[in-house]
Design a protein around this motif. Structure first.
Motif, PDB file in Angstrom:
ATOM      1  N   LYS A  53       1.045  -1.312  -0.016  1.00 42.52           N
ATOM      2  CA  LYS A  53      -0.139  -0.029   0.152  1.00 42.52           C
ATOM      3  C   LYS A  53       0.791   1.333   0.086  1.00 42.52           C
ATOM      4  N   LYS A  87     -10.822  -6.677  -0.137  1.00 43.17           N
ATOM      5  CA  LYS A  87      -9.980  -5.490   0.128  1.00 43.17           C
ATOM      6  C   LYS A  87      -9.067  -5.175  -0.966  1.00 43.17           C
ATOM      7  N   GLU A 108      -6.482  -3.595  -0.820  1.00 35.59           N
ATOM      8  CA  GLU A 108      -4.973  -3.535  -0.406  1.00 35.59           C
ATOM      9  C   GLU A 108      -4.577  -5.156  -0.347  1.00 35.59           C
TER      10      GLU A 108
END
Length: 225
Positions: free
Chosen positions: A151, A202, A204
């Motif tokens: 990230k 997600k 991420e």
């Protein structure tokens, strides 16, 4: 007996294994052409051009020394990150060279030696990789590098690179990740073949999988070069 393959004449900047040709250095006692080379380990060496061109010599001798005394950390994540960093910046045949060495990004002299790199960076946390901060400027050196999560790498990525490489239909802002049926699909292309890495809730998690796959494929490409 098979004919010897005729290779192009040697020129400055050409790479042979770990050696990069620098300049013509005359002839030896037998009249054989000599060239000066710079090895990826940082050493300069003078050798017969024919021996280097036909791969009888492919380093300053460091390959043989490594084979005799393999670095104790050669299988560690830190060593792999270090070797890939050097390849991206110094090997014109590396698939990522155009985005690193080709853009003028270099590795500081201190980090040509793995022990110095490890002393400055320390152990690589799980799921992290080396990141220049800020990504759009500076070289690989102690003051400009960190171990970063996928990230953090994404947040630090060059906008121009993303704009050039992402599909017009990309809905995530992350290369290799797209929105599909309310979830995030992770994909990567390597040597012309597309791989589906999974679907995640997600973004991420999808970005992390893509990032890890890029590292694995980079190592595979380097090993087969």
């Amino acid at each position: 007996m098979a004919d010897r393959i005729k290779l192009p004449k040697m020129a400055p900047g050409q790479r042979y294994g770990r050696l990069t040709a620098i300049e013509f250095s005359g002839r030896d006692h037998a009249g054989k052409i000599l060239w000066k080379f710079r090895c990826d380990c940082g050493n300069d060496v003078t050798a017969r051009s024919a021996s280097v061109r036909y791969r009888r010599s492919s380093s300053c001798g460091c390959l043989q020394r490594e084979a005799a005394t393999k670095h104790a950390m050669h299988k560690t994540p830190e060593y792999k990150s270090w070797s890939q960093m050097l390849e991206r910046c110094r090997n014109k045949n590396h698939h990522a060279y155009k985005d690193y060495g080709g853009r003028g990004i270099s590795v500081c002299d201190r980090w040509f030696k793995f022990e110095n790199f490890f002393a400055d960076m320390g152990k690589r946390p799980e799921g992290h990789s080396i990141d220049r901060h800020p990504n759009n400027g500076g070289n690989y050196e102690p003051e400009n590098c960190r171990w970063a999560t996928p990230k953090e790498q994404i947040d630090n990525r060059r906008p121009v690179t993303l704009h050039k490489r992402m599909s017009k239909n990309n809905t995530s802002g992350v290369q290799g990740v797209k929105r599909h049926c309310g979830k995030w699909q992770a994909n990567i292309t390597f040597q012309g073949k597309r791989y589906h890495l999974g679907t995640f809730t997600k973004i991420e998690d999808a970005a992390a999988v893509v990032h890890e796959a890029r590292e694995r494929f980079a190592i595979m490409a380097s090993s087969s070069a």
